[in-house]
Design an enzyme around this catalytic site. Structure first.
Site, PDB file in Angstrom:
ATOM      1  N   ARG A  21     -16.084 -18.035 -73.607  1.00 34.00           N
ATOM      2  CA  ARG A  21     -17.055 -16.982 -73.964  1.00 34.00           C
ATOM      3  C   ARG A  21     -17.947 -16.694 -72.742  1.00 34.00           C
ATOM      4  NH1 ARG A  21     -22.378 -15.722 -73.876  1.00 34.00           N
ATOM      5  NH2 ARG A  21     -22.949 -17.795 -74.639  1.00 34.00           N
ATOM      6  N   ASP A  22     -18.849 -17.611 -72.413  1.00 29.47           N
ATOM      7  CA  ASP A  22     -19.746 -17.338 -71.291  1.00 29.47           C
ATOM      8  C   ASP A  22     -18.973 -17.343 -69.971  1.00 29.47           C
ATOM      9  OD1 ASP A  22     -22.187 -16.615 -70.371  1.00 29.47           O
ATOM     10  OD2 ASP A  22     -23.227 -18.475 -70.834  1.00 29.47           O
ATOM     11  N   TYR A 149     -28.572 -19.407 -81.110  1.00 29.89           N
ATOM     12  CA  TYR A 149     -29.001 -19.343 -79.695  1.00 29.89           C
ATOM     13  C   TYR A 149     -30.383 -18.711 -79.674  1.00 29.89           C
ATOM     14  CZ  TYR A 149     -24.670 -19.952 -76.875  1.00 29.89           C
ATOM     15  OH  TYR A 149     -23.578 -20.431 -76.224  1.00 29.89           O
ATOM     16  N   GLU A 151     -31.935 -16.817 -77.226  1.00 32.57           N
ATOM     17  CA  GLU A 151     -31.700 -16.185 -75.919  1.00 32.57           C
ATOM     18  C   GLU A 151     -33.013 -15.996 -75.160  1.00 32.57           C
ATOM     19  OE1 GLU A 151     -30.254 -12.199 -76.044  1.00 32.57           O
ATOM     20  OE2 GLU A 151     -29.848 -12.169 -73.902  1.00 32.57           O
ATOM     21  N   THR A 184     -31.327 -18.657 -69.939  1.00 29.93           N
ATOM     22  CA  THR A 184     -30.439 -17.491 -69.835  1.00 29.93           C
ATOM     23  C   THR A 184     -30.319 -16.946 -68.414  1.00 29.93           C
ATOM     24  OG1 THR A 184     -30.967 -16.960 -72.100  1.00 29.93           O
ATOM     25  CG2 THR A 184     -30.053 -15.171 -70.788  1.00 29.93           C
ATOM     26  N   HIS A 212     -28.451 -25.252 -72.552  1.00 26.44           N
ATOM     27  CA  HIS A 212     -27.444 -24.374 -71.923  1.00 26.44           C
ATOM     28  C   HIS A 212     -28.012 -23.917 -70.574  1.00 26.44           C
ATOM     29  CE1 HIS A 212     -24.490 -20.842 -72.451  1.00 26.44           C
ATOM     30  NE2 HIS A 212     -25.293 -20.390 -71.490  1.00 26.44           N
ATOM     31  N   HIS A 214     -27.929 -22.281 -66.578  1.00 22.26           N
ATOM     32  CA  HIS A 214     -27.275 -21.331 -65.656  1.00 22.26           C
ATOM     33  C   HIS A 214     -27.623 -21.735 -64.232  1.00 22.26           C
ATOM     34  CE1 HIS A 214     -25.056 -18.221 -67.830  1.00 22.26           C
ATOM     35  NE2 HIS A 214     -25.837 -18.535 -68.844  1.00 22.26           N
TER      36      HIS A 214
END
Ligand SMILES: CC(=O)SCCNC(=O)CCNC(=O)[C@H](O)C(C)(C)COP(=O)(O)OP(=O)(O)OC[C@H]1O[C@@H](n2cnc3c(N)ncnc32)[C@H](O)[C@@H]1OP(=O)(O)O
Length: 518
Positions: A21-22, A149, A151, A184, A212, A214
């Protein structure tokens, strides 16, 4: 040994991998449904991550087909609860999509910052909560479990902390399995990650959180490390760190860091990490940088002679990051920084034994070539040895002639005449391209002679910068026959360069057979 005594904690951390997905949100990446299904199978059954996220709802027909096929397989194998699909707060639309695909878990994309809820959705927090509640009610009707999530959570923690607390205190009263906290835009540093995660865990001790990361500041791994230190017990990854912009936290590095630095456990099988990396590299078309930790081509290659010498002397450079753990092997590079220990290791690997005087001469020649920016591969060694020792390494295999044809509307074909130890053989074949046709003709000859022929693993072509069409083209081919090896060919013509690399490979095999016999 390091002598460091570490206490391995029994608690097992869980991994949610979102390559499908990501990871697919990497610019230029799009997996076919068959590719997605293959990656899902390897991730869940061989690598052993706990959960995977495989798609965003609503995206396209292709995405739907991929989700449907993966869900059908997951149902057969008993993995339904481990496969998740991202969906939106859009009434019934995403949930119906997921339901039709056979999905049993939605990762509902809700807003983690006041700015996003008020400016993007143009809703008040209360209205957003009411919409989420409707989605959850409908999910319950469909028998779909919900994770949420938040976001833009990291930005929310910086600029609208009260909003984040408001959201979680309301969400925790709803029928939700987990709340997933994404950085995010990859804005966090390790200290902030630690503080924000700690605050969440202390304020909401009964909530199951995921973190999560990045990688926009190259801090994804450091942030995952600090999130776990703060008490997070599930983190998100992608294979090869694929993902939007600078990507996500790479699965392999997360697993090694958890084991070696946090001394905690996961259910992941380390020895499969290289395999899944290669699979995703080939399906995504995104090449793994050669220096990417754990999975890059050269990360287990010692270049310096001093290191190679230390490896021979009681394993002085031992560390926990052993290549064999990840299904790889250590190698010793050849170039101007290789000392005799490096070169000796390569020669031994090929079964060549030199006296100290000869070894010195070969070492000096390799240093010379390195100085001139020449790439020296292990497969060049027999030629360098023969050259330095003034013996000529007999070319047992020569191409006498070949003819290649390429015509619009017709399949490319090749006729090859080859001399093997003084005897001529000829064959013709067609193929998908001229080089493929050439290879098929050669393989016919080798088949007839019952001689082993290696598998072509990778083929890369490099032209010098500047776009000159008459410049030399370098073709590097990676082969596999018992083990991997590489040959090069140089020619102004791309196909001729590949053919030269192929003839070099054939000669090497002849000599290897001789060395192995000796
Ligand atoms: C952090 C992340 O990585 S989240 C990743 C989410 N995944 C994706 O976005 C990938 C797939 N996305 C898509 O294919 C498309 O964006 C779709 C199908 C979801 C929607 O497409 P479109 O209808 O064309 O809208 P568009 O792509 O412009 O998205 C903007 C709309 O989404 C709305 N939106 C934004 N976030 C959400 C959300 N969490 N839930 C519901 N709607 C949302 C916006 O308010 C905007 O609506 P508006 O047009 O009424 O103002």
């Amino acid at each position: 040994m390091t002598g460091k005594v570490v206490e391995v904690q029994n608690e097992v951390l869980s991994i949610m991998d979102t390559t499908l997905r990501d990871g697919e949100q990497t610019s230029g990446v799009s997996f076919t449904d068959t590719e997605k299904l293959s990656v899902a199978k390897v991730l869940l059954e061989s690598v052993g991550v706990d959960r995977i996220e495989i798609a965003s709802a609503r995206v396209s027909e292709g995405e739907f087909e991929a989700a449907r096929r993966i869900m059908a397989w997951a149902a057969e194998r008993g993995h339904l609860g481990r496969v998740e699909i991202l969906g939106f707060v859009d009434g019934k639309i995403s949930l119906d999509w997921i339901n039709r695909a056979g999905g049993k878990v939605i990762n509902l994309l809700c807003k983690g910052s006041y700015k996003h809820v008020t400016q993007q959705l143009r809703k008040t927090p209360e209205e957003h909560i009411a919409d989420i509640q409707k989605s959850i009610d409908y999910a319950e009707e469909l028998g779909i479990a919900v994770n949420v999530y938040l976001e833009d959570w990291s930005n929310g923690m910086r600029s609208s902390r009260d909003y984040v607390h408001f959201m979680i205190s309301r969400l925790k009263e709803m029928n939700i399995q987990r709340i997933m906290l994404p950085d995010t835009l990859g804005i966090l540093d390790p200290d902030e990650t630690y503080d924000f995660c700690k605050e969440m865990i202390e304020s909401f001790p009964d909530v199951k959180f995921d973190f999560h990361a990045h990688n926009d500041y190259d801090l994804a791994i450091a942030n995952v490390f600090h999130a776990i230190k703060a008490g997070m017990r599930c983190v998100h990854t992608t294979v090869n760190g694929l993902g939007e912009r600078a990507g996500n936290a790479p699965l392999s590095s997360v697993i090694a860091t958890i084991k070696d630095h946090l001394h905690m456990q996961t259910r992941v099988n380390e020895s499969m990490l290289n395999r899944i990396s290669k699979l995703v590299e080939s399906f995504s078309g995104i090449r793994i940088p050669t220096n990417k930790p754990l999975i890059g081509e050269f990360v287990f290659t010692q270049c310096s002679g001093i290191h190679a010498d230390g490896d021979n002397k009681n394993n002085l450079y031992f560390n926990d990051l052993l290549p064999e753990r990840f299904g790889r092997v250590r190698s010793y590079a050849l170039g101007k920084t290789s000392g005799k220990a490096n070169i000796k290791a390569n020669l031994e690997e090929m079964g060549i034994d030199l006296d100290p005087e000869a070894l010195k001469k070969v070492t000096n020649r390799i240093i010379d070539l390195g100085d001139k920016k020449e790439t020296v591969t292990a497969e060049d060694l027999p030629y360098i040895v023969a050259d330095v020792l003034q013996e000529s390494l007999e070319q047992k295999i020569h191409i006498n002639n070949y003819a290649l044809s390429h015509a619009m509307g017709l399949k490319p074909s090749a006729t090859v005449s080859i001399d093997i130890s003084g005897k001529n053989y000829e064959a013709s074949a067609s193929g998908d391209g001229q080089y493929d046709a050439f290879m098929n003709a050669l393989k016919n000859i080798y088949k007839r002679l019952k001689k082993p022929f290696p598998k072509l693993l990778d083929y890369s072509v490099t032209i010098p910068p500047g776009g000159k069409t008459d410049a030399l083209v370098e073709s590097v081919i990676i082969w596999e026959l018992d083990r991997e090896f590489k040959t090069r060919g140089l020619d102004p013509d791309q196909t001729a360069a590949a053919i030269k690399a192929t003839v070099r490979m054939l000669n090497l095999l002849e000599h290897r057979a001789e060395f192995e016999k000796a």
